[in-house]
Design an enzyme around this catalytic site. Structure first.
Site, PDB file in Angstrom:
ATOM      1  N   THR A 149       0.813  -1.215   0.000  1.00 51.62           N
ATOM      2  CA  THR A 149       0.000   0.000   0.000  1.00 51.62           C
ATOM      3  C   THR A 149       0.851   1.272   0.000  1.00 51.62           C
ATOM      4  O   THR A 149       1.917   1.326   0.628  1.00 51.62           O
ATOM      5  CB  THR A 149      -0.905  -0.018   1.254  1.00 51.62           C
ATOM      6  N   ALA A 203      -2.119   4.537  -3.556  1.00 49.45           N
ATOM      7  CA  ALA A 203      -2.409   3.209  -4.133  1.00 49.45           C
ATOM      8  C   ALA A 203      -2.810   2.271  -2.996  1.00 49.45           C
ATOM      9  O   ALA A 203      -1.963   1.654  -2.350  1.00 49.45           O
ATOM     10  CB  ALA A 203      -1.186   2.670  -4.878  1.00 49.45           C
ATOM     11  N   GLY A 204      -4.113   2.255  -2.707  1.00 48.56           N
ATOM     12  CA  GLY A 204      -4.649   1.389  -1.652  1.00 48.56           C
ATOM     13  C   GLY A 204      -5.361   0.214  -2.301  1.00 48.56           C
ATOM     14  O   GLY A 204      -4.733  -0.787  -2.647  1.00 48.56           O
ATOM     15  N   ASP A 219      -4.365 -14.216  -1.500  1.00 48.03           N
ATOM     16  CA  ASP A 219      -5.343 -15.328  -1.527  1.00 48.03           C
ATOM     17  C   ASP A 219      -5.222 -16.150  -0.246  1.00 48.03           C
ATOM     18  O   ASP A 219      -6.217 -16.546   0.361  1.00 48.03           O
ATOM     19  CB  ASP A 219      -5.077 -16.271  -2.722  1.00 48.03           C
ATOM     20  N   GLN A 265     -36.826 -13.293  24.619  1.00 47.75           N
ATOM     21  CA  GLN A 265     -36.695 -13.820  23.254  1.00 47.75           C
ATOM     22  C   GLN A 265     -35.977 -12.855  22.306  1.00 47.75           C
ATOM     23  O   GLN A 265     -35.319 -13.296  21.357  1.00 47.75           O
ATOM     24  CB  GLN A 265     -38.066 -14.204  22.702  1.00 47.75           C
ATOM     25  N   GLY A 288     -25.895  -3.420  26.300  1.00 47.20           N
ATOM     26  CA  GLY A 288     -26.492  -2.103  26.564  1.00 47.20           C
ATOM     27  C   GLY A 288     -25.419  -1.074  26.881  1.00 47.20           C
ATOM     28  O   GLY A 288     -24.332  -1.102  26.286  1.00 47.20           O
ATOM     29  N   GLY A 289     -25.687  -0.212  27.850  1.00 48.99           N
ATOM     30  CA  GLY A 289     -24.734   0.850  28.211  1.00 48.99           C
ATOM     31  C   GLY A 289     -23.390   0.297  28.624  1.00 48.99           C
ATOM     32  O   GLY A 289     -22.344   0.926  28.421  1.00 48.99           O
ATOM     33  N   GLU A 306      -6.211  -6.042   4.225  1.00 44.60           N
ATOM     34  CA  GLU A 306      -6.048  -7.173   3.290  1.00 44.60           C
ATOM     35  C   GLU A 306      -7.162  -7.194   2.239  1.00 44.60           C
ATOM     36  O   GLU A 306      -7.592  -8.248   1.785  1.00 44.60           O
ATOM     37  CB  GLU A 306      -5.869  -8.491   4.051  1.00 44.60           C
TER      38      GLU A 306
END
Ligand code: COS
Length: 383
Positions: A125, A129-130, A241, A280, A340-341, A364
């Site tokens: 990088t 050019a990223g 890859d 639920q 939650g908080g 990547e």
């Protein structure tokens, strides 16, 4: 059970214990001091993790990609920062040397990388050019028996610790795009290299990323990866890859850790007279997390098996990176919501894991680049 399977199982159990007994308890210290404690680095070395991908003849563990991801599932259950140190070094930092290096290059670097005595970084990088990696402008100009390298590399993971850089540089004009890119193995001590101050990131504290500037860096022609010009881009893409599958396994490990944190909290926290896990709406969130994490794990195991059998898996590897890291983003968000908080403050690990998780959809190759790779391969296969 074959000897190899037994050894892998043993390594998995050892890593699992190490993760629970040493890595998770050290997470807060890493976050606070922005560094991995030296005794932990020594333990990572003694487990051989710096040499996971490196063939046994060069002192590594020589794991197949299937074996590698099964270890990464375990280790990424702890903060991804630990994995980042050794996994990037013998991942993108080294894969090009293994697949494209000359015998001399392999012998010179792999044994030290495998021991963890030499950290390897991947310099692809650049500031401009990223995602468009083929647009890189760093130049390597031949001068007798040497090349002279000039350019700036951006966001290089582990560069403050690196002893060897795989530098992608242009040896032919910009119009040649990817075909004019070559890779060089550049040693840290070479005059003209400056590693900038590490970036202050949103997460991944303890993992250090900095720009690397090359000013008239003179390297011998023998540092050209594989000894031939113009093969750098293919080497980078093939390394990616592999690395994208590795990163998908990191995402799976993180998903499983987050789910564990969510289930634990849902079983402890009481509201309206019962634990919130009995509601639920909370159960639905946990169920969605479990289904997605299982799907991601199954994809990674399947594609890693195919890769280990020698199949070309660019599309499938991108599918895994895309799905597993996006699933991780949704899981981190749901688990934070379940807290939650308390999820928004530093009391529970979910606040840190949420910030760390965000990077996986970017590095990547962003999710959008994975989509491009998938579609491009689909269209190529169809024609
Ligand atoms: N394996 C082997 N060869 C590959 C390959 C792969 N995985 N991917 C591409 N190539 C080859 C192509 O076949 C093509 O060869 P020819 O010139 O012989 O036709 C060449 O490389 C150029 O490929 P392509 O035309 O696809 O290149 P593009 O410039 O269009 O873009 C993308 C390729 C966008 C996929 C690439 O630039 C990319 O992956 N970008 C993201 C970079 C990244 O992940 N950065 C993260 C930082 S590194 S940790």
């Amino acid at each position: 059970m074959s000897d190899r399977l037994e050894t892998l199982e043993l390594l998995k159990q050892t890593v699992r214990r190490f993760v629970r007994d040493d890595l998770i308890p050290a997470e807060e210290d890493v976050e606070e001091h922005d560094r991995i404690p030296e005794p932990i680095i020594q333990q990572l070395k003694s487990l051989g993790l710096f040499g996971m991908t490196i063939p046994e003849e060069y002192g590594g563990l020589g794991l197949s990609l299937f074996e590698e991801v099964s270890i990464v599932f375990e280790v990424a259950y702890a903060s991804p920062v630990f994995r980042s140190y050794f996994g990037t070094s013998n991942g993108v930092g080294t894969l090009g040397i293994i697949s494209h290096g000359t015998e001399e290059q392999r012998r010179r670097y792999l044994p030290r990388i495998a021991k963890g005595d030499l950290i390897a970084s991947f310099c692809l990088t650049e500031p401009d050019a990223g995602s468009d990696a083929a647009a890189l402008t760093t130049k390597a100009v031949r001068d007798g028996d040497h090349y002279i390298i000039n350019g700036t590399k951006r966001f290089t993971t582990n560069s403050p610790h690196a002893g060897i850089f795989t530098v992608f540089a242009r040896t032919a004009p910009a119009e040649t795009r990817s075909r004019g890119i070559s890779a060089f193995l550049v040693e840290r001590g070479t005059p003209g290299i400056t590693v900038a101050k590490p970036y202050r990131k949103m997460g991944f504290r303890g993992s250090h990323t900095a720009d690397v500037i090359f000013e008239d860096v003179r390297v011998p022609a023998s540092s050209l990866l594989g000894g031939s010009e113009g093969t750098g881009f293919i080497a980078a893409m093939q390394s990616l890859d592999h690395a994208r599958l590795h990163m998908s396994a990191v995402a799976v490990g993180m998903c499983e850790r987050l789910i564990h944190e969510g289930v634990r909290y849902a079983g402890e926290r009481k509201q309206f007279g019962r634990t919130i896990g009995q509601f639920q709406l909370i159960q639905a969130m946990l169920a969605d997390c479990a289904a997605e994490a299982l799907a991601a794990r199954a994809m990674v195991e399947k594609v890693a098996t195919e890769y280990s059998a020698g199949r070309h898996v660019s599309k499938e590897s991108a599918c895994c990176k895309y799905f597993a890291t996006e699933a991780l983003g949704r899981i981190a968000d749901r688990v934070l919501q379940i807290h939650g908080g308390y999820g928004y403050i530093k009391e529970y690990p979910v606040e840190r894991l949420f910030r760390d998780a965000r990077l996986l959809r970017i590095f990547e190759g962003t999710s959008q680049i994975q989509q491009l790779v998938i579609a491009k391969e689909m269209l190529k296969q169809a024609s």
